[in-house]
Design an enzyme around this catalytic site. Structure first.
Site, PDB file in Angstrom:
ATOM      1  N   CYS A 108       0.868  -1.182   0.000  1.00  0.00           N
ATOM      2  CA  CYS A 108       0.000   0.000   0.000  1.00  0.00           C
ATOM      3  C   CYS A 108       0.901   1.226   0.000  1.00  0.00           C
ATOM      4  O   CYS A 108       2.100   1.115   0.233  1.00  0.00           O
ATOM      5  CB  CYS A 108      -0.922   0.005   1.229  1.00  0.00           C
ATOM      6  SG  CYS A 108      -2.273   1.209   1.069  1.00  0.00           S
TER       7      CYS A 108
ATOM      8  N   CYS B 290       0.054   3.984   1.933  1.00  0.00           N
ATOM      9  CA  CYS B 290      -0.330   4.885   3.031  1.00  0.00           C
ATOM     10  C   CYS B 290       0.773   5.137   4.060  1.00  0.00           C
ATOM     11  O   CYS B 290       0.743   6.151   4.742  1.00  0.00           O
ATOM     12  CB  CYS B 290      -1.609   4.397   3.708  1.00  0.00           C
ATOM     13  SG  CYS B 290      -1.463   2.794   4.478  1.00  0.00           S
TER      14      CYS B 290
ATOM     15  N   CYS C 232      -4.071   6.264   0.799  1.00  0.00           N
ATOM     16  CA  CYS C 232      -3.483   5.043   0.241  1.00  0.00           C
ATOM     17  C   CYS C 232      -2.941   5.227  -1.180  1.00  0.00           C
ATOM     18  O   CYS C 232      -2.463   4.270  -1.789  1.00  0.00           O
ATOM     19  CB  CYS C 232      -4.516   3.924   0.258  1.00  0.00           C
ATOM     20  SG  CYS C 232      -5.048   3.540   1.923  1.00  0.00           S
TER      21      CYS C 232
ATOM     22  N   LYS D 197     -12.139  -5.668   2.410  1.00  0.00           N
ATOM     23  CA  LYS D 197     -11.586  -4.802   3.452  1.00  0.00           C
ATOM     24  C   LYS D 197     -12.572  -3.681   3.729  1.00  0.00           C
ATOM     25  O   LYS D 197     -12.849  -2.844   2.875  1.00  0.00           O
ATOM     26  CB  LYS D 197     -10.246  -4.224   2.999  1.00  0.00           C
ATOM     27  CG  LYS D 197      -9.638  -3.270   4.014  1.00  0.00           C
ATOM     28  CD  LYS D 197      -8.231  -2.868   3.634  1.00  0.00           C
ATOM     29  CE  LYS D 197      -7.670  -1.858   4.607  1.00  0.00           C
ATOM     30  NZ  LYS D 197      -6.305  -1.452   4.230  1.00  0.00           N
TER      31      LYS D 197
ATOM     32  N   ARG E  10      -3.119   2.735  12.988  1.00  0.00           N
ATOM     33  CA  ARG E  10      -2.741   4.028  12.401  1.00  0.00           C
ATOM     34  C   ARG E  10      -1.730   4.753  13.283  1.00  0.00           C
ATOM     35  O   ARG E  10      -0.894   5.492  12.787  1.00  0.00           O
ATOM     36  CB  ARG E  10      -3.994   4.860  12.140  1.00  0.00           C
ATOM     37  CG  ARG E  10      -4.849   4.099  11.120  1.00  0.00           C
ATOM     38  CD  ARG E  10      -5.830   4.911  10.369  1.00  0.00           C
ATOM     39  NE  ARG E  10      -6.454   4.040   9.368  1.00  0.00           N
ATOM     40  CZ  ARG E  10      -7.762   3.938   9.162  1.00  0.00           C
ATOM     41  NH1 ARG E  10      -8.593   4.675   9.857  1.00  0.00           N
ATOM     42  NH2 ARG E  10      -8.214   3.130   8.232  1.00  0.00           N
TER      43      ARG E  10
ATOM     44  N   ARG F 283     -11.455   6.937   4.239  1.00  0.00           N
ATOM     45  CA  ARG F 283     -11.122   5.907   3.256  1.00  0.00           C
ATOM     46  C   ARG F 283     -12.378   5.254   2.665  1.00  0.00           C
ATOM     47  O   ARG F 283     -12.315   4.187   2.064  1.00  0.00           O
ATOM     48  CB  ARG F 283     -10.211   4.862   3.897  1.00  0.00           C
ATOM     49  CG  ARG F 283      -8.801   5.397   4.185  1.00  0.00           C
ATOM     50  CD  ARG F 283      -7.948   4.365   4.898  1.00  0.00           C
ATOM     51  NE  ARG F 283      -6.535   4.713   4.944  1.00  0.00           N
ATOM     52  CZ  ARG F 283      -5.970   5.522   5.854  1.00  0.00           C
ATOM     53  NH1 ARG F 283      -6.707   6.077   6.797  1.00  0.00           N
ATOM     54  NH2 ARG F 283      -4.671   5.772   5.825  1.00  0.00           N
TER      55      ARG F 283
ATOM     56  N   GLU G   5     -16.337  -8.201  -5.010  1.00  0.00           N
ATOM     57  CA  GLU G   5     -14.907  -7.966  -4.770  1.00  0.00           C
ATOM     58  C   GLU G   5     -14.121  -9.278  -4.934  1.00  0.00           C
ATOM     59  O   GLU G   5     -13.080  -9.328  -5.572  1.00  0.00           O
ATOM     60  CB  GLU G   5     -14.668  -7.407  -3.358  1.00  0.00           C
ATOM     61  CG  GLU G   5     -15.090  -5.965  -3.167  1.00  0.00           C
ATOM     62  CD  GLU G   5     -14.124  -4.960  -3.814  1.00  0.00           C
ATOM     63  OE1 GLU G   5     -13.065  -5.356  -4.328  1.00  0.00           O
ATOM     64  OE2 GLU G   5     -14.462  -3.757  -3.815  1.00  0.00           O
TER      65      GLU G   5
ATOM     66  N   LYS H 264     -10.789  -8.680   6.065  1.00  0.00           N
ATOM     67  CA  LYS H 264     -10.335  -7.799   7.136  1.00  0.00           C
ATOM     68  C   LYS H 264     -11.369  -6.728   7.421  1.00  0.00           C
ATOM     69  O   LYS H 264     -11.832  -6.085   6.477  1.00  0.00           O
ATOM     70  CB  LYS H 264      -9.032  -7.159   6.657  1.00  0.00           C
ATOM     71  CG  LYS H 264      -8.512  -6.051   7.508  1.00  0.00           C
ATOM     72  CD  LYS H 264      -7.169  -5.700   6.994  1.00  0.00           C
ATOM     73  CE  LYS H 264      -6.815  -4.320   7.414  1.00  0.00           C
ATOM     74  NZ  LYS H 264      -5.639  -3.854   6.739  1.00  0.00           N
TER      75      LYS H 264
ATOM     76  N   SER I 253      -5.892  -4.660  14.644  1.00  0.00           N
ATOM     77  CA  SER I 253      -5.299  -3.958  15.787  1.00  0.00           C
ATOM     78  C   SER I 253      -6.326  -3.599  16.868  1.00  0.00           C
ATOM     79  O   SER I 253      -6.035  -3.714  18.057  1.00  0.00           O
ATOM     80  CB  SER I 253      -4.586  -2.699  15.305  1.00  0.00           C
ATOM     81  OG  SER I 253      -5.482  -1.831  14.620  1.00  0.00           O
TER      82      SER I 253
ATOM     83  N   TYR J 295      -1.748 -10.188  15.935  1.00  0.00           N
ATOM     84  CA  TYR J 295      -0.691  -9.595  16.765  1.00  0.00           C
ATOM     85  C   TYR J 295      -0.413 -10.465  17.985  1.00  0.00           C
ATOM     86  O   TYR J 295       0.569 -10.256  18.681  1.00  0.00           O
ATOM     87  CB  TYR J 295      -1.120  -8.187  17.208  1.00  0.00           C
ATOM     88  CG  TYR J 295      -1.363  -7.267  16.029  1.00  0.00           C
ATOM     89  CD1 TYR J 295      -0.299  -6.626  15.406  1.00  0.00           C
ATOM     90  CD2 TYR J 295      -2.637  -7.082  15.503  1.00  0.00           C
ATOM     91  CE1 TYR J 295      -0.513  -5.821  14.299  1.00  0.00           C
ATOM     92  CE2 TYR J 295      -2.858  -6.274  14.408  1.00  0.00           C
ATOM     93  CZ  TYR J 295      -1.791  -5.645  13.801  1.00  0.00           C
ATOM     94  OH  TYR J 295      -1.993  -4.856  12.691  1.00  0.00           O
TER      95      TYR J 295
END
Ligand code: PBG
Length: 326
Positions: free
Chosen positions: A121, A123, A131, A196, A206, A218, A234, A249, A275, A314
Site C-alpha cells: 500500500c 499509506c 493510500c 476490506k 494508524r 477511506r 470484490e 479484514k 489492531s 498480533y
C-alpha cells in the site's frame, strides 16, 4: 431424535470424548505475525496504541524472526514505518525503501525457514496518509495502481514470498499480476485484501505507522459495513484477476462474510484479526476484566470455524507459546 433418547451432554462428560469429537484446530502454522519495520539501528520501540507490539529496525527484526522460527511461527506480514514520505508514495518504489531492505535481509538469513508476506500500500509513504495519489482530494484509482505495480516489482526483486495489496483500488490485483509476470515473477502469489471494510477497528494500527489522515476518510475505496453483498463482487473480481488466496479484514465482526466466502468460492481465506481487537483485549485484561489468552484463543478459533485457513494476528507469539505447551 429428542430427549431422553438423545442426550447431547453424553459427548461432553468425558474430556477424552470431547477431544475426540472436536473438529476445529489451531496450529502454529496457521499464524501470520504482523511486524512494523522502521529505519535506524538497535530500535525496538513499543507502540503506544498496541501494547506489546514494537517498531523494529532491521537488526532487531532479525533477532525477532529467529525467535518466531523457534516458536514455529513460519509466516510474517511486514509493514513499513517511514519518515520519508511524498505526495504519492513513489518513495517506496526503490530498493532503498525499508521493506525491500528488510525482506532481503530476512531471506539472506533464513531463506525458506520463514515465509515473508509484504503488505502493499502507499499509506505509510504518503505525506497526507491516504493510500494513493490524490486528485481533487480523492484517491485516484489508476494512478495509484501505477505506484503499486512498481512497488510490487521492487518487493518481488527483493525476494518477497507473497504480495498482499491492501489499498482497495479496483483492478489492482490484475495489473500487479501482469507486471509481476512481465518481470519474470509468475511464481509469486498475490493475496489481496479482497474484502476490506472501512473499519474503526484499525485505529491502533494508524498510530503504529502514522498514516492517520489530515483530511477525508477511506470510504471511497474501503467497503461499507452496511452493505451485505458487495464482498461477493470484490472476491469474484480478484479471482478473475488471478489472485491466489483472499484476505478478509477485519475478521471478527465479519465472520458471516468469511463463512459465506467459504461456502461460495474455493479459494483459501485468510482472516485478519486487526489492531482494534488486539488492543481492546489488552486493555480489558489489564483491568482484570477478561483473561487475555483464553479470550484471544476463542476469537481465533471462531475465525477458523468460520472458514479461514490462516490468521494474521498480533497475538501470534503468546498463542504459539500456549499451543507449544499443550
Ligand atoms: C494499510 C493497512 C491498514 C491495516 C492494514 N493495512 C490500515 C488502513 O487501511 O487504514 C490495518 C490493520 C490493523 O488494524 O491491524 N492500508
Amino acid at each position: 431424535m429428542n430427549y431422553p433418547n438423545s442426550r447431547l451432554r453424553r459427548l461432553r462428560y468425558n474430556p477424552n470424548v470431547r477431544r475426540l469429537v472436536e473438529d476445529i484446530d489451531l496450529k502454529t502454522s496457521d499464524l501470520i505475525y504482523p511486524i512494523f519495520v522502521c529505519e535506524g539501528e538497535n530500535i525496538k520501540e513499543e507502540i503506544v496504541s498496541l501494547p506489546g507490539q514494537y517498531r523494529y529496525s532491521i537488526d532487531k527484526l532479525l533477532i525477532l524472526t529467529e525467535e518466531l522460527i523457534s516458536l514455529d511461527i513460519r509466516s510474517v506480514l511486514l509493514f513499513g514505518v517511514s519518515d520519508n514520505k511524498d505526495d504519492n508514495g513513489k518513495i517506496a518504489c526503490s530498493h532503498k525503501s525499508i521493506i525491500p531492505k528488510a525482506v532481503k535481509k530476512i531471506k539472506e538469513k533464513h531463506n525458506n525457514d520463514i515465509l515473508v508476506i509484504a503488505d502493499l500500500c502507499n499509506c505509510s509513504y504518503t505525506s497526507h496518509g491516504h493510500c494513493g495519489t490524490l486528485i481533487d482530494g480523492d484517491v485516484d484509482n489508476d494512478l495509484t495502481i501505477e505506484t503499486l505495480c512498481r512497488q510490487g516489482v521492487i518487493l518481488a526483486e527483493s525476494g518477497v514470498d507473497i504480495i498482499a495489496p491492501s489499498d482497495m483500488m479496483d483492478g489492482r490485483t490484475g495489473e500487479i499480476r501482469k507486471e509481476l509476470d512481465k518481470n519474470g515473477f509468475h511464481k509469486i502469489p498475490i493475496f489481496p485484501y479482497s474484502v476490506k471494510y472501512a473499519s474503526s477497528f484499525y485505529g491502533p494500527f494508524r498510530g503504529a505507522v502514522s498514516n492517520s489522515l489530515d483530511e477525508g476518510d477511506r470510504k471511497t475505496h474501503q467497503m461499507s459495513f452496511k452493505n451485505s453483498s458487495d464482498y461477493l463482487r470484490e472476491i469474484e473480481q480478484d479471482i478473475n484477476e488471478g489472485c491466489d488466496a483472499v484476505i478478509v479484514k477485519p475478521a471478527l465482526s465479519y465472520l458471516d462474510v468469511i463463512s459465506k466466502v467459504k461456502d461460495r468460492f474455493s479459494i483459501p481465506i485468510i482472516g485478519y484479526c486487526v489492531s482494534g481487537v488486539y488492543s481492546m483485549i489488552k486493555s480489558a485484561s489489564r483491568e482484570n476484566l477478561i483473561e487475555e489468552i483464553d479470550v484471544t484463543m476463542e476469537i481465533l478459533f471462531s475465525i477458523k470455524r468460520a472458514g479461514a485457513t490462516a490468521i494474521i494476528t498480533y497475538s501470534a507469539i503468546e498463542i504459539a507459546r500456549k499451543l507449544n505447551k499443550e
